[in-house]
Design a protein around this motif. Structure first.
Motif, PDB file in Angstrom:
ATOM      1  N   ARG A  29     143.747  39.023  37.630  1.00 30.21           N
ATOM      2  CA  ARG A  29     142.216  39.113  37.072  1.00 30.21           C
ATOM      3  C   ARG A  29     142.360  39.591  35.604  1.00 30.21           C
ATOM      4  N   ILE A  49     141.085  37.770  32.145  1.00 30.56           N
ATOM      5  CA  ILE A  49     140.133  38.339  30.918  1.00 30.56           C
ATOM      6  C   ILE A  49     140.840  38.312  29.669  1.00 30.56           C
ATOM      7  N   SER A  68     140.463  34.573  28.397  1.00 26.72           N
ATOM      8  CA  SER A  68     139.140  34.357  27.929  1.00 26.72           C
ATOM      9  C   SER A  68     138.616  34.984  26.483  1.00 26.72           C
ATOM     10  N   ILE A  70     143.595  45.546  25.421  1.00 24.48           N
ATOM     11  CA  ILE A  70     143.517  45.291  26.922  1.00 24.48           C
ATOM     12  C   ILE A  70     144.626  45.240  27.596  1.00 24.48           C
TER      13      ILE A  70
END
Lengths: 71, 140
Positions: free
Chosen positions: B20, B24, B27, B106
């Protein structure tokens, strides 16, 4: 496209105003579009064709550099 | 030297959370890159449209960096408001440079959720170094 390592140096140039936007703009557009197209085409293109194209591109760049050097 | 693939049960690709986070990140990278491309292309078109005096001859003075680019906020806002394009190119370039920084940020959160404190520390160090490079001034 800019990787993590390149971002470190690019940031220094950028904040010092050493990036000429009118050179960087076409380069960035070419790299982004070219990288996208290239990665999509690479999977279904024969290796021999890629090799020939690569040689042609490098050879033309070399001729260009030589030409500029002799002028 | 041959590298042996990791055993299947240790493969991080199998972890749905890792998967996941990777989605993220991918993207974020995609959106950042395409938005910056859009801004840079729009800025270039505006720049070329704005001044009809730009021709093949004096374009070289721009690409050689002979035309000074304003460094003040006032210049920037004026350029932006009058759609002269240069400021849009600069925003696009800044976004292009900032995208990997965002990606590192991130990653810190992703490693923190996996409780991988070694990698949280390492990635935080990378982020600090990246942020320092934004504030480095050359001596000249």
């Amino acid at each position: 496209m800019i990787g993590v390592t390149a971002a470190a140096s690019a940031a220094v140039y950028f904040t010092n105003g050493q990036i000429v936007p009118f050179i960087a703009a076409p380069v960035a557009c070419g790299v982004l579009v070219g990288a996208t197209l290239g990665s999509k085409l690479m999977g279904r293109t024969q290796v021999s064709i890629i090799r020939i194209l690569f040689v042609l591109v490098l050879a033309s760049a070399a001729v260009q550099m030589l030409w500029k050097g002799f002028q | 030297m041959t590298s042996t693939p990791p055993p299947p049960h240790l493969d991080p690709e199998d972890d749905p959370r890792t998967r996941r986070v990777e989605l993220i990140i991918s993207s974020v990278l995609r959106i950042g890159v395409w938005t910056s491309l859009l801004l840079i292309a729009a800025g270039t078109v505006l720049f070329l449209l704005h001044d009809s005096r730009i021709n093949g001859k004096n374009l070289a003075t721009y690409t050689a960096g002979m035309q000074p680019i304003g460094r003040t906020l006032q210049w920037f806002l004026h350029d932006l408001a009058s759609f002269q394009g240069t400021s849009l190119i600069l925003i696009g370039l800044f976004l292009l440079i900032a995208t990997p920084v965002l990606r590192v940020t991130i990653s810190i959160f992703a490693f923190a959720r996996q409780r991988d404190w070694l990698f949280v520390t390492l990635t935080a160090a990378v982020l600090v170094l990246l942020l320092i490079s934004f504030f480095l001034k050359n001596g000249t």
